[in-house]
Design a protein around this motif. Structure first.
Motif, mmCIF file in Angstrom:
data_model
loop_
_atom_site.group_PDB
_atom_site.id
_atom_site.type_symbol
_atom_site.label_atom_id
_atom_site.label_comp_id
_atom_site.label_asym_id
_atom_site.label_seq_id
_atom_site.Cartn_x
_atom_site.Cartn_y
_atom_site.Cartn_z
ATOM 1 N N ILE A 168 4.094 42.171 4.444
ATOM 2 C CA ILE A 168 3.107 40.979 5.652
ATOM 3 C C ILE A 168 2.640 40.195 5.320
ATOM 4 O O ILE A 168 3.445 38.927 6.637
ATOM 5 C CB ILE A 168 1.943 42.533 5.272
ATOM 6 C CG1 ILE A 168 1.749 43.553 5.490
ATOM 7 C CG2 ILE A 168 0.687 42.040 7.158
ATOM 8 C CD1 ILE A 168 1.388 45.283 5.728
ATOM 9 N N LYS A 169 2.363 39.667 3.821
ATOM 10 C CA LYS A 169 2.243 38.424 4.061
ATOM 11 C C LYS A 169 2.984 37.168 4.104
ATOM 12 O O LYS A 169 3.360 35.940 5.070
ATOM 13 C CB LYS A 169 1.581 37.888 2.694
ATOM 14 C CG LYS A 169 0.395 38.503 2.440
ATOM 15 C CD LYS A 169 0.025 38.589 0.729
ATOM 16 C CE LYS A 169 -1.188 38.959 0.558
ATOM 17 N NZ LYS A 169 -1.464 38.330 -0.930
ATOM 18 N N SER A 170 4.811 37.512 3.902
ATOM 19 C CA SER A 170 6.440 36.929 4.031
ATOM 20 C C SER A 170 6.318 36.586 5.588
ATOM 21 O O SER A 170 6.557 35.684 6.156
ATOM 22 C CB SER A 170 6.920 37.715 3.574
ATOM 23 O OG SER A 170 8.070 36.732 4.538
ATOM 24 N N ASP A 171 5.793 38.040 6.584
ATOM 25 C CA ASP A 171 6.788 37.865 7.609
ATOM 26 C C ASP A 171 5.360 36.979 8.907
ATOM 27 O O ASP A 171 5.257 36.643 9.187
ATOM 28 C CB ASP A 171 6.380 39.570 8.580
ATOM 29 C CG ASP A 171 7.651 40.229 7.443
ATOM 30 O OD1 ASP A 171 8.750 39.469 7.709
ATOM 31 O OD2 ASP A 171 7.694 41.520 7.981
ATOM 32 N N VAL A 176 4.328 32.373 11.530
ATOM 33 C CA VAL A 176 3.685 30.927 11.803
ATOM 34 C C VAL A 176 4.537 29.992 12.389
ATOM 35 O O VAL A 176 4.450 29.385 12.711
ATOM 36 C CB VAL A 176 2.379 30.631 10.619
ATOM 37 C CG1 VAL A 176 2.028 29.101 10.381
ATOM 38 C CG2 VAL A 176 1.381 32.145 10.476
ATOM 39 N N ALA A 177 5.919 30.297 10.949
ATOM 40 C CA ALA A 177 6.983 29.013 11.057
ATOM 41 C C ALA A 177 7.130 29.097 13.026
ATOM 42 O O ALA A 177 7.496 28.011 13.175
ATOM 43 C CB ALA A 177 7.675 29.314 10.226
ATOM 44 N N VAL A 178 7.651 30.553 12.764
ATOM 45 C CA VAL A 178 8.299 30.698 13.990
ATOM 46 C C VAL A 178 7.836 30.148 15.684
ATOM 47 O O VAL A 178 8.118 29.348 16.030
ATOM 48 C CB VAL A 178 8.601 31.811 14.534
ATOM 49 C CG1 VAL A 178 9.410 31.956 15.767
ATOM 50 C CG2 VAL A 178 9.686 32.559 13.634
ATOM 51 N N LYS A 179 6.177 30.394 15.247
ATOM 52 C CA LYS A 179 5.622 29.566 16.507
ATOM 53 C C LYS A 179 5.858 27.868 15.956
ATOM 54 O O LYS A 179 5.633 27.663 16.988
ATOM 55 C CB LYS A 179 3.962 30.040 15.748
ATOM 56 C CG LYS A 179 3.739 31.430 16.941
ATOM 57 C CD LYS A 179 2.757 32.292 16.432
ATOM 58 C CE LYS A 179 1.871 33.600 16.672
ATOM 59 N NZ LYS A 179 0.406 33.516 16.132
ATOM 60 N N THR A 230 6.281 46.149 9.086
ATOM 61 C CA THR A 230 5.663 45.785 8.357
ATOM 62 C C THR A 230 4.410 46.633 7.986
ATOM 63 O O THR A 230 3.777 46.683 6.563
ATOM 64 C CB THR A 230 5.586 44.862 7.712
ATOM 65 O OG1 THR A 230 6.947 44.154 7.369
ATOM 66 C CG2 THR A 230 5.358 44.698 6.131
ATOM 67 N N LYS A 231 3.385 45.886 8.888
ATOM 68 C CA LYS A 231 2.044 46.617 8.664
ATOM 69 C C LYS A 231 1.848 48.342 8.628
ATOM 70 O O LYS A 231 1.616 49.153 8.414
ATOM 71 C CB LYS A 231 1.330 46.507 9.908
ATOM 72 C CG LYS A 231 0.941 44.210 9.904
ATOM 73 C CD LYS A 231 -0.163 44.172 10.950
ATOM 74 C CE LYS A 231 -0.786 42.901 10.265
ATOM 75 N NZ LYS A 231 -1.583 42.284 11.636
#
Length: 451
Positions: A168-171, A176-179, A230-231
Motif C-alpha cells: 500500500i505504501k509503495s502503491d 503520488v508520482a503519477v499525479k 492492495t488495500k
C-alpha cells in the motif's frame, strides 16, 4: 433361802464331824480338775496374744489370665450349608487346621467361576483405563500440534499483512508520482498550446503533449485501482488473521473438550476398576471362608452344630475350642464391704477343689495344700451376683500351681491382710467391725508423736 440368819451356820459346822464330808473335801481328782482348768486358762490367755492374720475369703473358679486363652466358640463369618466335618469332639487341632466345610446358599455367589469372571472384567476395565490414558496423551499431543500450527499460520498471515502494508505504501508513492507526472504533463501541454498559438511550436508537438497527458491520466486510474486492490489485500490479510485465530482456537477447544471427556471417562473407568478390585478381593476372601479353620492351637470341646446339610447363618457358633497354651489364674468374688481392703499386688492363699487341704485362716503358715497367688486385677463395676470380681495370678515366689487344673474347676481364696493379736480379732468380730478398720500405729508415727 437367803441364809440371812446365823441359825444354819451351826448346822453346817457340825457337818465336819462326818467322815464322808471330810473325805469329799480331800479327794484327789478335784485337785487335778483345778490344775486342768488353770492350765487351760493360761493357754487361752496366751492364745489371746498370739498373732492372727486378718483375711477376706471368697469363692471362685479357675480361669485364664488373658482373654484370648479362655474357651471360645468358632463361628462362621458367612452363611452356608454344612457339607463335611473334619474333626470330632476331643480332637487336638493346630492353628489353621480345617474344622468344617460349608457350601454357598446365596444366589449372588453360586457361580463357580465367579472369581475368574470378576478377574476378566477387571482386566478388561484395566485395558479400557489404559486406552483412555493413551487417548488423553494423544489429545494432549494433538493440542500441542494445533498450537504449533496455529503459531506458524499466524506468523504467515502477519507476514502477508505486513506485505500488504508495504505494498500500500509503495502503491501510494507510485500514485503520488503519477499525479506529479500528470501535473508536469498538464504544464507541458499548456505551454505547448501557448507556444503553438504564438507560432513557436508546431501542432504536432501539441498533439504529442496531449497524448502524453492522456497517458498519464490513464496511469493515475490504473495506479488508483492498484492501490485499492492492495488495500483489499490488506483487509483480506486481516480477515485471514482473524480467521486463523478463530479456526485454531476452535480446534484447540474441541481437542481440549475431547481431552476432558477422555479424562472423565478415565476417572469413571478407574472408579469401576477399583470397585471390581474390591469385588474380586471380597470374592477371593469369601471363597476361603468356606473352609472354617482353627484360630489357634487347642482342643475341640463340643460341636454346637450337627449333621450334614444343616444351614447356618453368619455369626452362628459352630464349635467350642479350649486353647492348649494358657496362663492359669483364679477368678474370685468379694463383698462390696471388703473391696476397699484389697488392691493389686496383695498376696492370696488358694485351695482348689479335689486337692487335699487343711486350712487355718488366721495362721496361713500352718495351712496345708494351699497355693500362693497375687491379685492382678480388681473389677471396678459390680457383677450380677452383687460382688466384685477379682483376678488372681500365681505367685512366682511360691510353689507352682498344679498342672492338672482344669478350666472352670472350683477354688476358694483367702486374701491376707494385717497381722493382729487374737484378742483384737475377737473384739473386732464381736463388734462387727470390718478387717483393717483400725490400724496399729507404726514406728514413724510414734517417733513423730514423741517429737
Amino acid at each position: 433361802m437367803l441364809n440371812i440368819s446365823d441359825n444354819n451356820k451351826h448346822a453346817m459346822a457340825h457337818l465336819d464331824r462326818y467322815k464322808t464330808i471330810t473325805g469329799l473335801k480331800t479327794r484327789p481328782h478335784y485337785k487335778i480338775l483345778n490344775r486342768i482348768i488353770t492350765v487351760v486358762s493360761l493357754i487361752a490367755l496366751v492364745t489371746l496374744f498370739l498373732p492372727w492374720t486378718q483375711n477376706i475369703s471368697g469363692k471362685g473358679a479357675v480361669t485364664t489370665l488373658k482373654p484370648n486363652q479362655r474357651p471360645q466358640s468358632i463361628q462362621s463369618v458367612i452363611s452356608g450349608r454344612i457339607e463335611k466335618w473334619y474333626v470330632q469332639e476331643g480332637d487336638f487341632v493346630k492353628k489353621g487346621d480345617t474344622i468344617l466345610f460349608i457350601s454357598e446358599i446365596k444366589e449372588d455367589y453360586m457361580d463357580p467361576n465367579l472369581v475368574e469372571n470378576t478377574k476378566n472384567q477387571l482386566d478388561a476395565k484395566s485395558h479400557a483405563l489404559d486406552s483412555y490414558n493413551s487417548k488423553y496423551g494423544a489429545l494432549a499431543n494433538q493440542i500441542v500440534s494445533i498450537q504449533t500450527e496455529k503459531g506458524l499460520k499466524l506468523v504467515q498471515a502477519k507476514n502477508k499483512l505486513k506485505q500488504a502494508q508495504f505494498k500500500i505504501k509503495s502503491d501510494s508513492i507510485d500514485l503520488v508520482a503519477v499525479k506529479t507526472q500528470l501535473k508536469i504533463a498538464n504544464t507541458q501541454f499548456n505551454r505547448a498550446v501557448q507556444l503553438n498559438s504564438e507560432g513557436l511550436k508546431a501542432l504536432t508537438d501539441v498533439e504529442e503533449k496531449r497524448l502524453k497527458q492522456q497517458e498519464v491520466e490513464a496511469k493515475i486510474i490504473t495506479q488508483e485501482n492498484k492501490l485499492l486492490t492492495t488495500k483489499n489485500e490488506y483487509i483480506n490479510a486481516q480477515v485471514e488473521l482473524n480467521r486463523i485465530e478463530a479456526e485454531y482456537s476452535e480446534k484447540v477447544a474441541k481437542a481440549e473438550s475431547d481431552q476432558f471427556t477422555a479424562r472423565s471417562n478415565q476417572f469413571d473407568t478407574e472408579a469401576q476398576v477399583n470397585k471390581l478390585k474390591n469385588q474380586y478381593a471380597n470374592y477371593s476372601i469369601r471363597n476361603g471362608m468356606y473352609y472354617i479353620k482353627a484360630a489357634q492351637n487347642g482342643y475341640i470341646n463340643r460341636a454346637l452344630q450337627a449333621g450334614i446339610g444343616e444351614t447356618i447363618k453368619e455369626g452362628t457358633p459352630i464349635a467350642t475350642i479350649m486353647p492348649s497354651d494358657y496362663d492359669v489364674a483364679v477368678e474370685t468374688f468379694v463383698n462390696p464391704l471388703d473391696l476397699p481392703l484389697i488392691s493389686t499386688g496383695d498376696k492370696v492363699r488358694i485351695w482348689f477343689d479335689g486337692w487335699p487341704t487343711i486350712v487355718f485362716s488366721g495362721w496361713p503358715d500352718m495351712s496345708y495344700g494351699t497355693f500362693g497367688g497375687k491379685i492382678v486385677a480388681v473389677e471396678k463395676f459390680i457383677s450380677d451376683n452383687g460382688k466384685f470380681r477379682v483376678l488372681i495370678a500365681p505367685d512366682v515366689d511360691e510353689d507352682p500351681w498344679p498342672k492338672q487344673l482344669s478350666m472352670g474347676s472350683g477354688a476358694q481364696t483367702i486374701a491376707l491382710l494385717n497381722t493382729v493379736p487374737v484378742w483384737f480379732e475377737l473384739w473386732r468380730t464381736m463388734n462387727g467391725f470390718p478387717p483393717d478398720y483400725y490400724e496399729a500405729p507404726t514406728k514413724s508415727s510414734k517417733s513423730k508423736e514423741k517429737k
